[in-house]
Scaffold this motif. Structure first.
Motif, PDB file in Angstrom:
ATOM      1  N   ARG A  98       8.857   7.318   1.046  1.00 13.48           N
ATOM      2  CA  ARG A  98       6.970   6.884   0.482  1.00 13.48           C
ATOM      3  C   ARG A  98       6.864   5.412   1.606  1.00 13.48           C
ATOM      4  O   ARG A  98       5.566   5.256   1.542  1.00 13.48           O
ATOM      5  N   ASN A  99       7.565   5.051   1.877  1.00 10.48           N
ATOM      6  CA  ASN A  99       7.595   3.692   2.348  1.00 10.48           C
ATOM      7  C   ASN A  99       8.844   3.025   3.578  1.00 10.48           C
ATOM      8  O   ASN A  99       9.617   3.629   3.490  1.00 10.48           O
ATOM      9  N   HIS A 100       8.085   3.920   4.779  1.00 13.37           N
ATOM     10  CA  HIS A 100       9.390   3.839   6.375  1.00 13.37           C
ATOM     11  C   HIS A 100       7.816   3.328   7.318  1.00 13.37           C
ATOM     12  O   HIS A 100       6.312   3.981   6.968  1.00 13.37           O
ATOM     13  N   VAL A 101       8.565   3.385   8.219  1.00 11.55           N
ATOM     14  CA  VAL A 101       7.456   3.565  10.059  1.00 11.55           C
ATOM     15  C   VAL A 101       8.242   4.393  10.351  1.00 11.55           C
ATOM     16  O   VAL A 101       9.111   3.544  11.169  1.00 11.55           O
ATOM     17  N   ASN A 120       2.488   3.728   2.603  1.00  7.51           N
ATOM     18  CA  ASN A 120       1.975   2.265   2.983  1.00  7.51           C
ATOM     19  C   ASN A 120       1.243   2.494   4.496  1.00  7.51           C
ATOM     20  O   ASN A 120       0.939   2.223   4.987  1.00  7.51           O
ATOM     21  N   GLU A 121       0.980   3.726   4.147  1.00  8.13           N
ATOM     22  CA  GLU A 121       0.063   4.422   5.503  1.00  8.13           C
ATOM     23  C   GLU A 121      -0.860   3.951   5.295  1.00  8.13           C
ATOM     24  O   GLU A 121      -1.461   3.372   5.896  1.00  8.13           O
ATOM     25  N   ALA A 122      -1.263   3.451   4.196  1.00  6.67           N
ATOM     26  CA  ALA A 122      -2.890   2.538   4.063  1.00  6.67           C
ATOM     27  C   ALA A 122      -2.866   1.182   4.603  1.00  6.67           C
ATOM     28  O   ALA A 122      -3.606   0.476   4.958  1.00  6.67           O
ATOM     29  N   ASP A 123      -2.038   0.881   4.208  1.00  3.06           N
ATOM     30  CA  ASP A 123      -1.873  -1.050   4.532  1.00  3.06           C
ATOM     31  C   ASP A 123      -1.520  -0.614   6.066  1.00  3.06           C
ATOM     32  O   ASP A 123      -1.388  -1.772   6.986  1.00  3.06           O
ATOM     33  N   PHE A 124      -1.145   0.130   6.897  1.00  2.00           N
ATOM     34  CA  PHE A 124      -0.503   0.020   8.377  1.00  2.00           C
ATOM     35  C   PHE A 124      -1.635   1.105   9.268  1.00  2.00           C
ATOM     36  O   PHE A 124      -1.761   0.180  10.227  1.00  2.00           O
ATOM     37  N   THR A 125      -2.299   1.405   8.963  1.00  2.00           N
ATOM     38  CA  THR A 125      -2.819   2.708   9.667  1.00  2.00           C
ATOM     39  C   THR A 125      -3.781   1.690  10.670  1.00  2.00           C
ATOM     40  O   THR A 125      -4.156   1.957  11.625  1.00  2.00           O
ATOM     41  N   PRO A 126      -4.800   0.567  10.005  1.00  2.00           N
ATOM     42  CA  PRO A 126      -5.759  -0.628  10.507  1.00  2.00           C
ATOM     43  C   PRO A 126      -5.290  -0.555  11.550  1.00  2.00           C
ATOM     44  O   PRO A 126      -5.953  -1.251  12.513  1.00  2.00           O
ATOM     45  N   TYR A 127      -4.064  -0.738  11.694  1.00  2.00           N
ATOM     46  CA  TYR A 127      -3.004  -1.304  13.255  1.00  2.00           C
ATOM     47  C   TYR A 127      -2.440  -0.082  13.627  1.00  2.00           C
ATOM     48  O   TYR A 127      -1.182  -0.977  15.190  1.00  2.00           O
ATOM     49  N   LYS A 153       8.061  -7.447  15.610  1.00  2.00           N
ATOM     50  CA  LYS A 153       8.009  -8.796  15.070  1.00  2.00           C
ATOM     51  C   LYS A 153       6.288  -8.331  14.205  1.00  2.00           C
ATOM     52  O   LYS A 153       6.120  -8.875  13.323  1.00  2.00           O
ATOM     53  N   TYR A 154       5.968  -7.551  14.567  1.00  2.00           N
ATOM     54  CA  TYR A 154       4.354  -7.033  14.525  1.00  2.00           C
ATOM     55  C   TYR A 154       4.486  -5.897  13.460  1.00  2.00           C
ATOM     56  O   TYR A 154       3.507  -6.407  12.355  1.00  2.00           O
ATOM     57  N   ILE A 155       5.520  -5.242  12.717  1.00  2.00           N
ATOM     58  CA  ILE A 155       5.626  -4.728  11.626  1.00  2.00           C
ATOM     59  C   ILE A 155       5.477  -5.697  10.475  1.00  2.00           C
ATOM     60  O   ILE A 155       5.310  -5.591   9.738  1.00  2.00           O
ATOM     61  N   ALA A 156       6.460  -6.601  10.877  1.00  2.00           N
ATOM     62  CA  ALA A 156       6.919  -7.644   9.460  1.00  2.00           C
ATOM     63  C   ALA A 156       6.129  -8.766   9.608  1.00  2.00           C
ATOM     64  O   ALA A 156       6.025  -8.832   8.384  1.00  2.00           O
ATOM     65  N   LEU A 157       4.475  -8.874  10.676  1.00  2.00           N
ATOM     66  CA  LEU A 157       3.699  -9.534  10.296  1.00  2.00           C
ATOM     67  C   LEU A 157       2.999  -9.118   9.528  1.00  2.00           C
ATOM     68  O   LEU A 157       2.390  -9.938   8.535  1.00  2.00           O
ATOM     69  N   ILE A 158       2.854  -7.716   9.556  1.00  2.00           N
ATOM     70  CA  ILE A 158       1.625  -6.315   8.692  1.00  2.00           C
ATOM     71  C   ILE A 158       2.051  -6.773   7.084  1.00  2.00           C
ATOM     72  O   ILE A 158       1.211  -6.661   6.172  1.00  2.00           O
ATOM     73  N   ASN A 164       1.600 -10.261  -3.056  1.00  2.00           N
ATOM     74  CA  ASN A 164       2.815 -10.264  -3.779  1.00  2.00           C
ATOM     75  C   ASN A 164       2.422  -8.947  -4.973  1.00  2.00           C
ATOM     76  O   ASN A 164       3.878  -8.610  -4.791  1.00  2.00           O
ATOM     77  N   GLU A 165       1.364  -8.962  -5.121  1.00  2.00           N
ATOM     78  CA  GLU A 165       1.716  -7.348  -6.277  1.00  2.00           C
ATOM     79  C   GLU A 165       2.353  -5.720  -4.453  1.00  2.00           C
ATOM     80  O   GLU A 165       2.524  -5.540  -5.708  1.00  2.00           O
ATOM     81  N   ARG A 166       1.332  -6.135  -4.168  1.00  2.00           N
ATOM     82  CA  ARG A 166       1.673  -4.663  -3.804  1.00  2.00           C
ATOM     83  C   ARG A 166       2.678  -4.922  -2.532  1.00  2.00           C
ATOM     84  O   ARG A 166       3.694  -3.930  -2.540  1.00  2.00           O
ATOM     85  N   LYS A 167       3.205  -5.613  -2.169  1.00  2.00           N
ATOM     86  CA  LYS A 167       4.797  -6.328  -1.828  1.00  2.00           C
ATOM     87  C   LYS A 167       5.632  -5.656  -3.252  1.00  2.00           C
ATOM     88  O   LYS A 167       6.399  -4.847  -2.677  1.00  2.00           O
ATOM     89  N   ASN A 168       5.601  -5.659  -4.103  1.00  2.00           N
ATOM     90  CA  ASN A 168       6.496  -5.523  -5.206  1.00  2.00           C
ATOM     91  C   ASN A 168       6.496  -3.825  -5.624  1.00  2.00           C
ATOM     92  O   ASN A 168       7.057  -3.222  -5.917  1.00  2.00           O
ATOM     93  N   ASN A 169       5.081  -3.373  -5.111  1.00  2.00           N
ATOM     94  CA  ASN A 169       4.985  -2.576  -5.589  1.00  2.00           C
ATOM     95  C   ASN A 169       5.438  -1.435  -4.321  1.00  2.00           C
ATOM     96  O   ASN A 169       6.442  -0.046  -4.979  1.00  2.00           O
TER      97      ASN A 169
END
Length: 326
Positions: A98-101, A120-127, A153-158, A164-169
């Motif tokens: 579910r949550n990998h890069v 996490n695809e929706a969170d990262f695709t724009p970048y 470094k950039y992955i951590a920045l994204i 906070n809710e998204r991070k917790n999910n």
């Protein structure tokens, strides 16, 4: 061995060769650089990047995978022939899926392909474009450390940009019954951690108390921990929901380990109703010790002893086939 083999047994046997790390309450294959640390980085660079990866995984529940592809692999990937590669690195841990890069890159020219988990695809695709630029076509082996460091470094920045809710999910996904079962099978297959498997299965039961597969596996998990009463209860409920071969084997093993000889005979007969080659299955389990998804140490030991009993009985009755499998 037919019914004894789980779908991903060969992959799981391969995973056993690697170190393990704790991730999201699951002990699983240590994921990080793939072959990168062996082929492209010095040990000091690999350790520095490893610390960075471990921190990202801890903070955001994500799995970071770098995999360097030799030219043939890169060509296969370009042509769409390596679709199973993410599963090879991530295994069947649903949280990792579910949550990998994942960054795959060509050793030859540094071209890279980035893939994300479904959560996490929706969170990262724009970048993706920016991440691609950080790992430029000018990449060469001696300079591997810098582009990888920039990417981390950039992955951590994204992740930092998420609320906070998204991070917790992402850190605490709500798993389905199937996913809890998958985690439990991974613990039983790969790590032999039956206590953790029990916890996963209990969570699956809380979501669906009438799932026969969950209860059958729970019976085996309790059996390996020598909790006979709990195992009997789980097998009894599983049998009432789905009277199948695996549950019958569990019952047989349980009563054998409890030295309940009369009941053993009853369940041996029931197991034989599901298969015409029961003796052959016992022989296979006794002589090919690779664990399978519902057979652990206790079941394996019981089957070895049952097989020896079968051989002794056959010899006493003068059956020639008794010498086939010494």
């Amino acid at each position: 061995m037919g019914a004894f083999l789980p779908t991903l047994l060969l992959a799981q046997q391969e995973l056993k060769r690697y170190d393990r790390a704790k991730y999201a309450d699951v002990v699983y294959t240590k994921l990080g650089f793939g072959e990168v640390n062996q082929q492209l980085l010095t040990s000091k660079q690999a350790e520095k990047l490893g610390r960075r990866i471990r921190q990202i995984q801890k903070d955001y529940g994500t799995v970071i995978v770098f995999a360097s592809l030799v030219p043939k692999e890169a060509n296969d990937w370009k042509n769409g022939n390596l679709g199973g590669l993410p599963a090879y690195y991530l295994g069947e841990d649903p949280r990792a899926a579910r949550n990998h890069v994942m960054i795959l890159f060509s050793e030859e020219d540094g071209r890279n392909w980035i893939r994300y988990g479904r959560d996490n695809e929706a969170d990262f695709t724009p970048y993706t474009g920016e991440l691609n630029q950080l790992f430029t076509s000018k990449y060469r082996k001696p300079n591997a450390y810098r582009p990888i460091h920039r990417l981390l470094k950039y992955i951590a920045l994204i992740f930092d940009r998420l609320d906070n809710e998204r991070k917790n999910n992402l850190l605490h996904p709500q798993l389905t019954v199937k996913e809890w079962i998958g985690l439990a099978r991974a613990e039983m297959d790969i790590t032999g951690d039956y206590a953790t498997a029990t916890t996963h299965l209990q969570r699956a039961v809380a979501l669906d108390s009438a799932n026969a597969e969950t209860l059958m596996l729970l019976g085996y998990a309790y059996l390996e921990q020598q909790d006979w009463e709990a195992a009997a209860t789980a097998f009894r409920t599983a049998w009432s929901l789905d009277a199948n071969f695996e549950t019958a084997v569990g019952y047989l093993t349980l009563h054998y380990l409890r030295h309940d000889n009369e009941t053993v005979k009853k369940w041996e007969a029931r197991v034989q109703q599901f298969t015409a080659d029961f003796s052959e299955k016992i022989h296979n389990v006794a002589h090919y010790p690779s664990p399978v998804h519902f057979i652990g140490n206790a079941t394996d030991r019981a089957f070895q002893e049952l097989f020896q009993q079968e051989i002794r009985q056959s010899k006493s009755e003068g059956i020639p086939e008794a010498d086939v499998h010494p």
